[in-house]
Design an enzyme around this catalytic site. Sequence first.
Site, PDB file in Angstrom:
ATOM      1  N   LYS A 114      -1.953  18.490 -12.702  1.00  0.00           N
ATOM      2  CA  LYS A 114      -2.086  19.182 -11.330  1.00  0.00           C
ATOM      3  C   LYS A 114      -0.971  18.706 -10.584  1.00  0.00           C
ATOM      4  O   LYS A 114      -0.405  19.560  -9.481  1.00  0.00           O
ATOM      5  CB  LYS A 114      -3.523  18.886 -10.932  1.00  0.00           C
ATOM      6  CG  LYS A 114      -4.436  19.579 -11.463  1.00  0.00           C
ATOM      7  CD  LYS A 114      -5.823  19.684 -10.479  1.00  0.00           C
ATOM      8  CE  LYS A 114      -6.849  20.851 -11.185  1.00  0.00           C
ATOM      9  NZ  LYS A 114      -8.189  20.608 -10.492  1.00  0.00           N
ATOM     10  N   LYS A 198      -4.717  26.499 -20.937  1.00  0.00           N
ATOM     11  CA  LYS A 198      -6.158  26.732 -20.992  1.00  0.00           C
ATOM     12  C   LYS A 198      -6.171  28.110 -19.677  1.00  0.00           C
ATOM     13  O   LYS A 198      -5.464  28.466 -18.773  1.00  0.00           O
ATOM     14  CB  LYS A 198      -7.191  25.731 -20.337  1.00  0.00           C
ATOM     15  CG  LYS A 198      -6.993  25.311 -19.147  1.00  0.00           C
ATOM     16  CD  LYS A 198      -8.003  24.425 -18.602  1.00  0.00           C
ATOM     17  CE  LYS A 198      -7.670  24.022 -17.143  1.00  0.00           C
ATOM     18  NZ  LYS A 198      -8.528  23.144 -16.517  1.00  0.00           N
ATOM     19  N   LYS A 201      -8.138  29.316 -13.033  1.00  0.00           N
ATOM     20  CA  LYS A 201      -8.186  30.048 -11.810  1.00  0.00           C
ATOM     21  C   LYS A 201      -6.970  29.953 -11.239  1.00  0.00           C
ATOM     22  O   LYS A 201      -6.396  30.644 -10.297  1.00  0.00           O
ATOM     23  CB  LYS A 201      -9.226  29.374 -10.941  1.00  0.00           C
ATOM     24  CG  LYS A 201     -10.449  29.459 -11.278  1.00  0.00           C
ATOM     25  CD  LYS A 201     -11.353  28.631 -10.487  1.00  0.00           C
ATOM     26  CE  LYS A 201     -12.624  28.108 -11.021  1.00  0.00           C
ATOM     27  NZ  LYS A 201     -13.531  26.869 -10.418  1.00  0.00           N
TER      28      LYS A 201
HETATM   29  P1  TYM Z   1     -13.981  23.454 -13.205  1.00  0.00           P
HETATM   30  O1  TYM Z   1     -14.500  23.846 -11.418  1.00  0.00           O
HETATM   31  O2  TYM Z   1     -12.348  23.350 -13.205  1.00  0.00           O
HETATM   32  O3  TYM Z   1     -14.500  24.201 -14.121  1.00  0.00           O
HETATM   33  C1  TYM Z   1     -15.896  24.380 -14.276  1.00  0.00           C
HETATM   34  C2  TYM Z   1     -16.265  24.272 -15.563  1.00  0.00           C
HETATM   35  O4  TYM Z   1     -15.631  25.280 -16.499  1.00  0.00           O
HETATM   36  C3  TYM Z   1     -15.187  24.740 -17.658  1.00  0.00           C
HETATM   37  N1  TYM Z   1     -13.759  25.480 -17.971  1.00  0.00           N
HETATM   38  C4  TYM Z   1     -13.547  25.655 -19.157  1.00  0.00           C
HETATM   39  N2  TYM Z   1     -14.285  25.785 -20.355  1.00  0.00           N
HETATM   40  C5  TYM Z   1     -13.321  26.524 -21.140  1.00  0.00           C
HETATM   41  N3  TYM Z   1     -12.443  27.152 -21.257  1.00  0.00           N
HETATM   42  C6  TYM Z   1     -11.621  27.047 -19.985  1.00  0.00           C
HETATM   43  N4  TYM Z   1     -10.580  27.744 -20.097  1.00  0.00           N
HETATM   44  C7  TYM Z   1     -12.267  26.218 -18.870  1.00  0.00           C
HETATM   45  N5  TYM Z   1     -11.931  26.328 -17.554  1.00  0.00           N
HETATM   46  C8  TYM Z   1     -12.834  25.619 -17.041  1.00  0.00           C
HETATM   47  C9  TYM Z   1     -14.930  23.191 -17.143  1.00  0.00           C
HETATM   48  O5  TYM Z   1     -14.740  22.395 -18.249  1.00  0.00           O
HETATM   49  C10 TYM Z   1     -15.924  22.875 -16.083  1.00  0.00           C
HETATM   50  O6  TYM Z   1     -17.115  22.431 -16.984  1.00  0.00           O
HETATM   51  N6  TYM Z   1     -14.208  18.413 -12.455  1.00  0.00           N
HETATM   52  C11 TYM Z   1     -15.060  19.782 -12.656  1.00  0.00           C
HETATM   53  C12 TYM Z   1     -15.994  19.834 -11.821  1.00  0.00           C
HETATM   54  C13 TYM Z   1     -16.812  18.538 -11.431  1.00  0.00           C
HETATM   55  C14 TYM Z   1     -18.145  18.207 -12.380  1.00  0.00           C
HETATM   56  C15 TYM Z   1     -18.647  17.075 -11.761  1.00  0.00           C
HETATM   57  C16 TYM Z   1     -18.396  18.587 -13.774  1.00  0.00           C
HETATM   58  C17 TYM Z   1     -17.310  17.783 -10.487  1.00  0.00           C
HETATM   59  N7  TYM Z   1     -18.057  16.834 -10.481  1.00  0.00           N
HETATM   60  C18 TYM Z   1     -19.580  16.426 -12.493  1.00  0.00           C
HETATM   61  C19 TYM Z   1     -19.511  17.926 -14.385  1.00  0.00           C
HETATM   62  C20 TYM Z   1     -19.962  16.907 -13.613  1.00  0.00           C
HETATM   63  C21 TYM Z   1     -13.959  20.825 -12.702  1.00  0.00           C
HETATM   64  O7  TYM Z   1     -12.950  20.936 -11.973  1.00  0.00           O
HETATM   65  O8  TYM Z   1     -14.581  22.043 -13.143  1.00  0.00           O
END
Ligand code: TYM
Length: 334
Positions: A114, A198, A201
């Site tokens: 990032k 991957k 967004k």
């Molecule tokens: P975030 O908001 O980027 O994504 C949300 C969830 O979607 C999954 N994901 C994917 N899975 C498969 N293929 C993809 N291309 C893909 N893109 C996103 C992510 O793995 C995630 O599960 N850091 C986390 C948010 C967070 C969190 C937490 C998660 C904050 N605190 C505590 C679990 C527990 C994040 O940025 O997810």
Amino acid sequence: MNKKKLVFSGVQPTGNLHLGNYLGALRNFVSLQKEMECIYCVVDLHAITTFQDPSQLTNNVLETVASFLATGLNPEKSIIFNQSSVSAHTELAWILNCVSRIGWLNRMTQFKDKAGGEKEKASVGLYIYPNLMAADILLYKATHVPVGADQKQHLELSRDIAQKFNKDFKCKDFFPLPEPLIPKNVSRIMSLRDGTKKMSKSEESDYSRINLKDSADEISKKIKKAKSDSDTIPDNFKKLEDKPEALNLITIYSEVSKKDINKVMIEMSGKEYSFLKTKLAEILISEITPVGKEIRKLLEDKTHLRRILKKGKEKASIIAEENLKNIREKVGLL
Ligand code: TYM
């Protein structure tokens, strides 16, 4: 020892949720709520580690709640709330900042991705983001965390932090070590334009992803334009190892149609990718467009969405405050 099973996961409100979020996380959230107590959090404090337009952020939080509901989360069964409404998250994050090690954070690949070449200019928040994530999970003593594969390293860090806390403060088993629940076949849905990245967004081209709010027409166009391969489809997915875009399309088709990938290969073997694309577009349209329609409908009543967040906050706060009180005691804070 806390033996109760509890699920926690979070999603950043940074705009359109996409097929990767849906297959990698949200679908799992929904099935887990049938079996366990679940807490699902819109992690607005994580989102602001990179600049967010304030008025858009508010809308994105509500849209994320709408997406949770539209994919099948039930606020009567699961706790749904936004992170910044429960201040215990940031208080515990500070305590965990003092447990976590700089060397551990230096290994986090997501920060490197990032921040890119601009590490010095990245926010401090972006750097310590994984400690806040550990706080989210440990605050509720969550035992299971459904996420996509991109979050695996952060989960491992959360386990290291939990273990060090338990050891430093001589409270064996105080924090359970959270287990990641990563879907086997769709742990990483790839970009439709570049199968080595991957689906995300933040990728500039909207053609790289299927958004949950895309219309049937948009889905058709995006799948038609998706990168694939000029050869015909082979009879075994292992032959696609060096063709990540083609493999990604096959994987998505297998997952959304709920057909075993080997059966899909038999069905598709010898055919052109245009055949797969037509089938894939059809099935995505029937799975995704009703979700998008529901999101739009839910967004018409923002008061209802705010009410869900408020109720969720009240329920989450009860667990969070009780646990934080015990954590403060362990640390010796008056
Ligand atoms: P975030 O908001 O980027 O994504 C949300 C969830 O979607 C999954 N994901 C994917 N899975 C498969 N293929 C993809 N291309 C893909 N893109 C996103 C992510 O793995 C995630 O599960 N850091 C986390 C948010 C967070 C969190 C937490 C998660 C904050 N605190 C505590 C679990 C527990 C994040 O940025 O997810």
